[in-house]
Design a protein around this motif. Structure first.
Motif, mmCIF file in Angstrom:
data_model
loop_
_atom_site.group_PDB
_atom_site.id
_atom_site.type_symbol
_atom_site.label_atom_id
_atom_site.label_comp_id
_atom_site.label_asym_id
_atom_site.label_seq_id
_atom_site.Cartn_x
_atom_site.Cartn_y
_atom_site.Cartn_z
ATOM 1 N N PRO A 41 0.806 -1.223 0.000
ATOM 2 C CA PRO A 41 0.000 0.000 0.000
ATOM 3 C C PRO A 41 0.844 1.280 0.000
ATOM 4 O O PRO A 41 0.427 2.285 -0.571
ATOM 5 C CB PRO A 41 -0.837 -0.090 1.273
ATOM 6 N N GLU A 42 2.028 1.238 0.603
ATOM 7 C CA GLU A 42 2.889 2.428 0.595
ATOM 8 C C GLU A 42 3.322 2.767 -0.837
ATOM 9 O O GLU A 42 3.386 3.930 -1.220
ATOM 10 C CB GLU A 42 4.113 2.234 1.501
ATOM 11 N N GLU A 44 1.576 1.934 -3.574
ATOM 12 C CA GLU A 44 0.376 2.410 -4.267
ATOM 13 C C GLU A 44 0.078 3.872 -3.909
ATOM 14 O O GLU A 44 -0.234 4.680 -4.785
ATOM 15 C CB GLU A 44 -0.829 1.521 -3.943
ATOM 16 N N LEU A 45 0.179 4.204 -2.632
ATOM 17 C CA LEU A 45 -0.058 5.578 -2.197
ATOM 18 C C LEU A 45 0.930 6.528 -2.871
ATOM 19 O O LEU A 45 0.546 7.554 -3.437
ATOM 20 C CB LEU A 45 0.070 5.689 -0.674
ATOM 21 N N THR A 46 2.197 6.173 -2.836
ATOM 22 C CA THR A 46 3.231 7.033 -3.398
ATOM 23 C C THR A 46 3.066 7.169 -4.908
ATOM 24 O O THR A 46 3.182 8.272 -5.453
ATOM 25 C CB THR A 46 4.628 6.497 -3.025
ATOM 26 N N LEU A 77 -5.014 4.625 -5.964
ATOM 27 C CA LEU A 77 -5.483 5.092 -4.655
ATOM 28 C C LEU A 77 -6.821 4.482 -4.237
ATOM 29 O O LEU A 77 -7.186 4.555 -3.068
ATOM 30 C CB LEU A 77 -5.600 6.629 -4.679
ATOM 31 N N LEU A 80 -7.156 2.164 -1.084
ATOM 32 C CA LEU A 80 -6.612 2.628 0.188
ATOM 33 C C LEU A 80 -7.736 3.204 1.044
ATOM 34 O O LEU A 80 -8.739 3.689 0.510
ATOM 35 C CB LEU A 80 -5.552 3.711 -0.059
ATOM 36 N N TYR A 84 -4.615 7.354 5.177
ATOM 37 C CA TYR A 84 -3.589 6.325 5.252
ATOM 38 C C TYR A 84 -2.240 6.988 5.451
ATOM 39 O O TYR A 84 -1.931 7.985 4.793
ATOM 40 C CB TYR A 84 -3.587 5.481 3.969
ATOM 41 N N GLN A 85 -1.476 6.471 6.391
ATOM 42 C CA GLN A 85 -0.131 6.980 6.680
ATOM 43 C C GLN A 85 -0.162 8.472 7.011
ATOM 44 O O GLN A 85 0.755 9.216 6.686
ATOM 45 C CB GLN A 85 0.822 6.724 5.508
ATOM 46 N N VAL A 89 -6.242 10.727 2.103
ATOM 47 C CA VAL A 89 -6.205 10.311 0.699
ATOM 48 C C VAL A 89 -7.440 10.797 -0.052
ATOM 49 O O VAL A 89 -7.326 11.386 -1.135
ATOM 50 C CB VAL A 89 -6.048 8.777 0.576
#
Length: 117
Positions: A41-42, A44-46, A77, A80, A84-85, A89
Motif C-alpha cells: 500500500p505504501e 500504491e499511495l506514493t 489510490l 486505500l 492512510y499513513q 487520501v
C-alpha cells in the motif's frame, strides 16, 4: 522489520514542501526514488501521489493530459482507506479534482491528519 512512516522520510518532507509551492514536476522527482523501493500500500499511495502531481503539472499545458494522469492516480489510490499513513487520501483526491476543474494555477492543499484527529 519496523514499519516505514512515509511522512517521516526526507522524500515525503521535500515532496510536500514542493507541492505547497506548486512545483508539481519536482514532487514527482522527489518521490520517485522512494517509490521504486516501496511495496504494498505504501507503493500504491506514493505512485498515486506522483500521478496526482503529474496531473497538476500536465494540466498547465494540456487539460486532457491532466485528467488522464488524474484517472491513472485513482487506479492506485482506490483501494486505500480514506486516511492512510497520516495523509487524507480521499481529501487529496478531491482537492486535486477541484484544482483541475479550476484550471491552471490553482495549488490544492496537501491534506494531512492533524494531531487533533
Amino acid at each position: 522489520m519496523q514499519a516505514l512512516h512515509l511522512l517521516d522520510t526526507p522524500e515525503y518532507l521535500e515532496a510536500i514542501a514542493l507541492w505547497h509551492q506548486g512545483q508539481f514536476w519536482e514532487v514527482h522527482e522527489a518521490l520517485e526514488p522512494l517509490w521504486r523501493r516501496l511495496s504494498g500500500p505504501e507503493r500504491e499511495l506514493t505512485h498515486g501521489i506522483i500521478l496526482l502531481a503529474a496531473a497538476l503539472h500536465k494540466a498547465r499545458s494540456s487539460q486532457s493530459g491532466g485528467w488522464r494522469n488524474f484517472h491513472k492516480a485513482l487506479g492506485h489510490l482506490k483501494n486505500l482507506p480514506a486516511t492512510y499513513q497520516g495523509i487524507r487520501v480521499s481529501a487529496l483526491i478531491e482537492e486535486t479534482r477541484q484544482a483541475l476543474q479550476a484550471g491552471p494555477g490553482k495549488i490544492p492543499p496537501f491534506p494531512l491528519l492533524s494531531t487533533l484527529d
